[in-house]
Scaffold this motif. Structure first.
Motif, mmCIF file in Angstrom:
data_model
loop_
_atom_site.group_PDB
_atom_site.id
_atom_site.type_symbol
_atom_site.label_atom_id
_atom_site.label_comp_id
_atom_site.label_asym_id
_atom_site.label_seq_id
_atom_site.Cartn_x
_atom_site.Cartn_y
_atom_site.Cartn_z
ATOM 1 N N ASP A 1 5.042 3.953 15.377
ATOM 2 C CA ASP A 1 4.875 3.982 16.827
ATOM 3 C C ASP A 1 3.891 2.875 17.206
ATOM 4 O O ASP A 1 2.689 2.980 16.924
ATOM 5 C CB ASP A 1 4.340 5.354 17.257
ATOM 6 N N PHE A 2 4.392 1.801 17.818
ATOM 7 C CA PHE A 2 3.578 0.609 18.081
ATOM 8 C C PHE A 2 3.479 0.348 19.580
ATOM 9 O O PHE A 2 4.450 0.511 20.321
ATOM 10 C CB PHE A 2 4.216 -0.615 17.408
ATOM 11 N N GLU A 3 2.273 -0.079 20.020
ATOM 12 C CA GLU A 3 2.080 -0.423 21.434
ATOM 13 C C GLU A 3 1.082 -1.575 21.537
ATOM 14 O O GLU A 3 0.017 -1.550 20.936
ATOM 15 C CB GLU A 3 1.560 0.782 22.214
ATOM 16 N N LEU A 4 1.467 -2.592 22.300
ATOM 17 C CA LEU A 4 0.608 -3.752 22.557
ATOM 18 C C LEU A 4 0.410 -3.857 24.057
ATOM 19 O O LEU A 4 1.377 -3.963 24.816
ATOM 20 C CB LEU A 4 1.265 -5.023 22.002
ATOM 21 N N ILE A 5 -0.847 -3.834 24.492
ATOM 22 C CA ILE A 5 -1.188 -3.878 25.915
ATOM 23 C C ILE A 5 -1.999 -5.135 26.194
ATOM 24 O O ILE A 5 -3.018 -5.392 25.536
ATOM 25 C CB ILE A 5 -1.997 -2.627 26.327
ATOM 26 N N ILE A 6 -1.551 -5.920 27.168
ATOM 27 C CA ILE A 6 -2.245 -7.139 27.570
ATOM 28 C C ILE A 6 -2.783 -6.934 28.981
ATOM 29 O O ILE A 6 -2.026 -6.613 29.902
ATOM 30 C CB ILE A 6 -1.304 -8.367 27.579
ATOM 31 N N GLU A 7 -4.073 -7.120 29.143
ATOM 32 C CA GLU A 7 -4.710 -7.022 30.452
ATOM 33 C C GLU A 7 -5.255 -8.409 30.815
ATOM 34 O O GLU A 7 -6.421 -8.722 30.553
ATOM 35 C CB GLU A 7 -5.832 -5.992 30.434
ATOM 36 N N PRO A 8 -4.413 -9.273 31.437
ATOM 37 C CA PRO A 8 -4.826 -10.663 31.677
ATOM 38 C C PRO A 8 -5.563 -10.872 32.997
ATOM 39 O O PRO A 8 -5.905 -12.008 33.333
ATOM 40 C CB PRO A 8 -3.485 -11.404 31.700
ATOM 41 N N GLY A 9 -5.800 -9.784 33.733
ATOM 42 C CA GLY A 9 -6.359 -9.957 35.072
ATOM 43 C C GLY A 9 -5.326 -10.659 35.935
ATOM 44 O O GLY A 9 -4.136 -10.329 35.888
ATOM 45 N N ASN A 10 -5.763 -11.662 36.703
ATOM 46 C CA ASN A 10 -4.836 -12.397 37.564
ATOM 47 C C ASN A 10 -4.437 -13.747 36.994
ATOM 48 O O ASN A 10 -3.888 -14.595 37.700
ATOM 49 C CB ASN A 10 -5.456 -12.595 38.952
ATOM 50 N N LYS A 11 -4.685 -13.956 35.695
ATOM 51 C CA LYS A 11 -4.367 -15.237 35.075
ATOM 52 C C LYS A 11 -2.850 -15.405 34.908
ATOM 53 O O LYS A 11 -2.131 -14.448 34.669
ATOM 54 C CB LYS A 11 -5.050 -15.350 33.714
ATOM 55 N N PHE A 12 -2.390 -16.648 35.035
ATOM 56 C CA PHE A 12 -0.999 -16.989 34.755
ATOM 57 C C PHE A 12 -0.905 -17.227 33.255
ATOM 58 O O PHE A 12 -1.584 -18.091 32.703
ATOM 59 C CB PHE A 12 -0.604 -18.246 35.530
ATOM 60 N N SER B 1 0.826 -1.202 0.000
ATOM 61 C CA SER B 1 0.000 0.000 0.000
ATOM 62 C C SER B 1 0.861 1.252 0.000
ATOM 63 O O SER B 1 1.986 1.253 0.486
ATOM 64 C CB SER B 1 -0.891 0.005 1.239
ATOM 65 N N GLU B 2 0.299 2.335 -0.551
ATOM 66 C CA GLU B 2 0.967 3.633 -0.489
ATOM 67 C C GLU B 2 0.614 4.363 0.808
ATOM 68 O O GLU B 2 1.086 5.470 1.057
ATOM 69 C CB GLU B 2 0.566 4.482 -1.701
ATOM 70 N N THR B 3 -0.243 3.739 1.609
ATOM 71 C CA THR B 3 -0.621 4.308 2.898
ATOM 72 C C THR B 3 0.287 3.740 3.983
ATOM 73 O O THR B 3 0.552 2.542 4.019
ATOM 74 C CB THR B 3 -2.096 3.968 3.224
ATOM 75 N N ALA B 4 0.771 4.596 4.882
ATOM 76 C CA ALA B 4 1.671 4.157 5.955
ATOM 77 C C ALA B 4 0.917 4.112 7.291
ATOM 78 O O ALA B 4 -0.067 4.825 7.484
ATOM 79 C CB ALA B 4 2.855 5.116 6.070
ATOM 80 N N ILE B 5 1.391 3.244 8.185
ATOM 81 C CA ILE B 5 0.837 3.204 9.537
ATOM 82 C C ILE B 5 1.743 4.046 10.436
ATOM 83 O O ILE B 5 2.887 3.681 10.701
ATOM 84 C CB ILE B 5 0.772 1.773 10.102
ATOM 85 N N LYS B 6 1.227 5.175 10.898
ATOM 86 C CA LYS B 6 2.014 6.036 11.790
ATOM 87 C C LYS B 6 1.965 5.518 13.224
ATOM 88 O O LYS B 6 2.955 5.607 13.957
ATOM 89 C CB LYS B 6 1.479 7.468 11.748
ATOM 90 N N LYS B 7 0.824 4.995 13.632
ATOM 91 C CA LYS B 7 0.674 4.566 15.019
ATOM 92 C C LYS B 7 -0.339 3.434 15.090
ATOM 93 O O LYS B 7 -1.333 3.429 14.361
ATOM 94 C CB LYS B 7 0.205 5.727 15.899
ATOM 95 N N GLU B 8 -0.060 2.474 15.968
ATOM 96 C CA GLU B 8 -1.009 1.392 16.225
ATOM 97 C C GLU B 8 -0.973 1.044 17.707
ATOM 98 O O GLU B 8 0.094 0.851 18.285
ATOM 99 C CB GLU B 8 -0.674 0.147 15.395
ATOM 100 N N ILE B 9 -2.149 0.973 18.309
ATOM 101 C CA ILE B 9 -2.273 0.572 19.709
ATOM 102 C C ILE B 9 -3.269 -0.581 19.765
ATOM 103 O O ILE B 9 -4.422 -0.444 19.344
ATOM 104 C CB ILE B 9 -2.771 1.715 20.611
ATOM 105 N N ILE B 10 -2.818 -1.718 20.273
ATOM 106 C CA ILE B 10 -3.680 -2.895 20.433
ATOM 107 C C ILE B 10 -3.847 -3.149 21.931
ATOM 108 O O ILE B 10 -2.860 -3.246 22.661
ATOM 109 C CB ILE B 10 -3.056 -4.147 19.783
#
Length: 370
Positions: free
Chosen positions: A182-193, A37-46
């Motif tokens: 600019d990439f960020e991945l956030i995991i919210e697992p609660g209290n799970k192992f 694509s000619e479109t770029a990803i400047k930022k992604e937050i998952i």
């Protein structure tokens, strides 16, 4: 006048939930373009939040478009397989919502193979997508008006989450510059192992996961994995293990260009842990020990060889795995050496599937009569 729409499909395959955006195909996947694509990803937050047996996913993209254009964006969604009756496979995405530049857009959904047969790709590519890469999947699709410059696409959805979760990231290579600025991945697992992957790259560079909050996190490196063995001598893989008391796990990076997709696994009970975790000490923590093995199998013959003190420890494994906050210093100190133990509170639910408590009480009662 005939209008031309650029086709995008977000590929979102399996809970495994996948998900990144293409110019587009989807798996919980990245939005992805069919060609570069000619479109770029400047930022992604998952952001992935695990709530019981459900995964709640929120993704935000900021795209840099060189021109004003109208695009059709698609999000490919997985099905839950019905092994007894394949005809009853069901879509594993709920409450799918999308906003483009702050405005909610309506989506349609249909089987991916029907959608692709509308003439947006060649027969060879169609076969590759529907037969090889994304069989039996559905696609959510919607129109998006992109302005020249920055465009924000946000989407959210829910899906059933049992043990494994996958999210496709490698489709980032289909965008201009083949990276996310600019990439960020956030995991919210609660209290799970949970188990997280060790690397996103072919050179096995370790992912710099960080805990924002309180908890434990340790890595089994490729070097450790070469030497380590599971309880039955099986091979152990390089992975990251974590359990939180509060907060979340995060990975942040600039110019993010992964070679591998993201996965994580929820380790629910002691029996699963025994099968997959190393016997050796890893960093500051251990995963298993002799008493752990006895607790995992509930072997009454082995229990009878233990002292009453050790029997009390075995009985409390169930509470430790559930995150019980022990008042007795002896028990708290003992279990604190395990990576999977984090004291959370005293209101925990245990699953005594091996009837450990019943067996131990029986042994101690017999001893008291002698």
């Amino acid at each position: 006048m005939r209008k031309f729409f650029k086709i995008f499909i977000f590929c979102f395959l399996s809970l495994s939930i996948f998900g990144n955006d293409w110019d587009f195909y989807f798996t919980g996947k990245q939005i992805v373009p069919f060609e570069i694509s000619e479109t770029a990803i400047k930022k992604e937050i998952i952001k992935i939040n695990i709530e019981g047996k459900e995964a709640v996913v929120n993704v935000k993209f900021i795209f840099d478009s060189p021109v004003k254009s109208k695009k059709m964006i698609g999000f490919v969604a997985p099905t839950i397989k019905n092994m007894q009756n394949p005809g009853l496979d069901k879509l594993n995405v709920r409450d799918f919502e999308t906003k483009v530049n702050g405005k909610k857009v309506n989506s349609n959904v249909e089987k991916l193979d029907y959608f692709l047969k509308k003439g947006i790709m060649s027969e060879d590519k169609l076969k590759k997508y529907t037969d090889e890469e994304y069989p039996d999947n559905y696609v959510y699709y919607f129109n998006a008006d992109f302005v020249k410059g920055e465009n924000v696409v946000e989407h959210s959805y829910k899906g059933d989450y049992i043990y494994d979760f996958e999210y496709v990231l490698t489709t980032i290579s289909k965008w201009k510059n083949k990276k996310v600025d600019d990439f960020e991945l956030i995991i919210e697992p609660g209290n799970k192992f949970i188990q997280l992957q060790y690397s996103f790259w072919n050179d096995q560079k370790m992912i710099n996961w960080e805990i924002v909050g309180e908890g434990k996190l340790t890595a089994i490196t490729p070097e450790m994995a070469e030497k380590a063995e599971g309880s039955f001598g099986q091979k152990i893989n390089e992975n990251i293990y974590a359990r939180l008391k509060n907060g979340y796990i995060r990975y942040k990076a600039e110019n993010f260009a992964p070679d591998k997709d993201f996965y994580m696994k929820y380790i629910e009970n002691i029996e699963q842990m025994e099968d997959e975790l190393p016997r050796e000490k890893v960093g500051n923590y251990i995963f298993t020990d002799k008493l752990f093995m006895i607790a995992a199998y509930g072997n009454e013959k082995e229990m009878r060889k233990l002292s009453n003190k050790d029997l009390d420890i075995v009985k409390n494994y169930l509470y430790a795995i559930a995150g019980y906050d022990f008042s007795k210093k002896q028990l708290k100190d003992y279990f604190s050496k395990f990576v999977w133990y984090v004291p959370i509170n005293k209101d925990v639910k245990i699953d005594d599937y091996n009837k450990l408590t019943e067996k131990i009480n029986k042994i101690k009662k017999e001893r008291s009569r002698k």
